[in-house]
Design a protein around this motif. Structure first.
Motif, short mmCIF file in Angstrom:
data_model
loop_
_atom_site.label_atom_id
_atom_site.label_comp_id
_atom_site.label_asym_id
_atom_site.label_seq_id
_atom_site.Cartn_x
_atom_site.Cartn_y
_atom_site.Cartn_z
N UNK A 163 0.85 -1.19 0.00
CA UNK A 163 0.00 0.00 0.00
C UNK A 163 0.89 1.24 0.00
N UNK A 164 0.50 2.22 -0.82
CA UNK A 164 1.31 3.43 -0.94
C UNK A 164 0.46 4.67 -0.81
N UNK A 165 1.11 5.74 -0.35
CA UNK A 165 0.45 7.02 -0.23
C UNK A 165 0.15 7.60 -1.61
N UNK A 166 -1.05 8.13 -1.77
CA UNK A 166 -1.40 8.85 -2.99
C UNK A 166 -1.41 10.35 -2.72
N UNK A 167 -2.19 10.74 -1.71
CA UNK A 167 -2.30 12.16 -1.38
C UNK A 167 -2.83 12.31 0.04
N UNK A 168 -2.41 13.37 0.70
CA UNK A 168 -2.85 13.67 2.06
C UNK A 168 -3.21 15.14 2.15
N UNK A 169 -4.21 15.44 2.97
CA UNK A 169 -4.59 16.83 3.20
C UNK A 169 -4.79 17.04 4.70
N UNK A 170 -4.21 18.11 5.23
CA UNK A 170 -4.36 18.41 6.65
C UNK A 170 -5.69 19.11 6.90
N UNK A 171 -6.03 19.26 8.16
CA UNK A 171 -7.27 19.95 8.49
C UNK A 171 -7.24 21.40 8.02
N UNK A 172 -6.05 21.94 7.87
CA UNK A 172 -5.90 23.32 7.41
C UNK A 172 -5.82 23.45 5.90
N UNK A 173 -5.81 22.31 5.20
CA UNK A 173 -5.84 22.34 3.74
C UNK A 173 -4.49 22.16 3.05
N UNK A 174 -3.44 21.93 3.80
CA UNK A 174 -2.14 21.67 3.18
C UNK A 174 -2.14 20.29 2.56
N UNK A 175 -1.64 20.20 1.32
CA UNK A 175 -1.70 18.93 0.59
C UNK A 175 -0.30 18.40 0.29
N UNK A 176 -0.24 17.08 0.19
CA UNK A 176 0.98 16.37 -0.21
C UNK A 176 0.58 15.30 -1.19
N UNK A 177 1.38 15.15 -2.26
CA UNK A 177 1.07 14.17 -3.30
C UNK A 177 2.27 13.26 -3.56
N UNK A 178 1.97 12.04 -3.94
CA UNK A 178 3.02 11.17 -4.47
C UNK A 178 3.48 11.74 -5.81
N UNK A 179 4.77 11.59 -6.10
CA UNK A 179 5.29 12.13 -7.36
C UNK A 179 4.54 11.58 -8.58
N UNK A 180 4.11 10.34 -8.49
CA UNK A 180 3.47 9.69 -9.63
C UNK A 180 2.12 10.28 -9.99
N UNK A 181 1.51 11.04 -9.08
CA UNK A 181 0.18 11.59 -9.36
C UNK A 181 0.15 13.11 -9.40
N UNK A 182 1.27 13.75 -9.12
CA UNK A 182 1.31 15.21 -9.12
C UNK A 182 0.89 15.75 -10.48
N UNK A 183 0.04 16.76 -10.44
CA UNK A 183 -0.44 17.38 -11.67
C UNK A 183 -1.63 16.67 -12.30
N UNK A 184 -1.96 15.47 -11.79
CA UNK A 184 -3.09 14.73 -12.34
C UNK A 184 -4.21 14.54 -11.32
N UNK A 185 -3.83 14.37 -10.06
CA UNK A 185 -4.81 14.13 -8.99
C UNK A 185 -4.90 15.36 -8.10
#
Length: 116
Positions: free
Chosen positions: A45-67
């Motif tokens: 299992x791998x991380x795709x994307x995460x969002x904090x309660x304040x709205x800060x986002x993090x994406x896996x490199x493989x999905x950046x710009x698409x998700x």
């Protein structure tokens, strides 16, 4: 009992789009981080994307710009808009919510299949 329920998975052609939703029920608290993970057959299992309660986002490199991950705090719901899908995006997608005391709640998963 807290439950996370995903919806929106399915079969789509390469280049297509899907929008996943994950709604929390039974919770009387607001989740901290909420995120999407995926697991393809034979892989971890791998991380795709995460969002904090304040709205800060993090994406896996493989999905950046698409998700794009977003959330509605009032509804304790998190979304994943997936565009330009590729066959390698095929996996079971899981939603996770982190409770204020650090416990991870997981959804049951939703299948996303991208045909070439």
């Amino acid at each position: 009992q807290v439950q996370l329920v995903e919806s929106g998975g399915g079969l789509v052609h390469s280049g297509g789009s899907l929008r996943l939703s994950c709604a929390a029920s039974g919770s009387i608290f607001d989740f901290n981080d909420m995120g999407w993970y995926r697991q393809a057959p034979g892989k971890q299992r791998e991380l795709v994307a995460v969002i904090t309660s304040g709205g800060t986002t993090t994406y896996a490199d493989s999905v950046k710009g698409r998700f794009t991950i977003s959330r509605d705090n009032a509804k304790n719901t998190v979304y994943l808009q997936m565009n330009s899908l590729k066959p390698e995006d095929t996996a079971v997608y899981y939603c996770k919510g982190v409770a204020p005391w650090g416990y991870d709640y997981w959804g049951q998963g939703t299948q996303v299949t991208v045909s070439s």
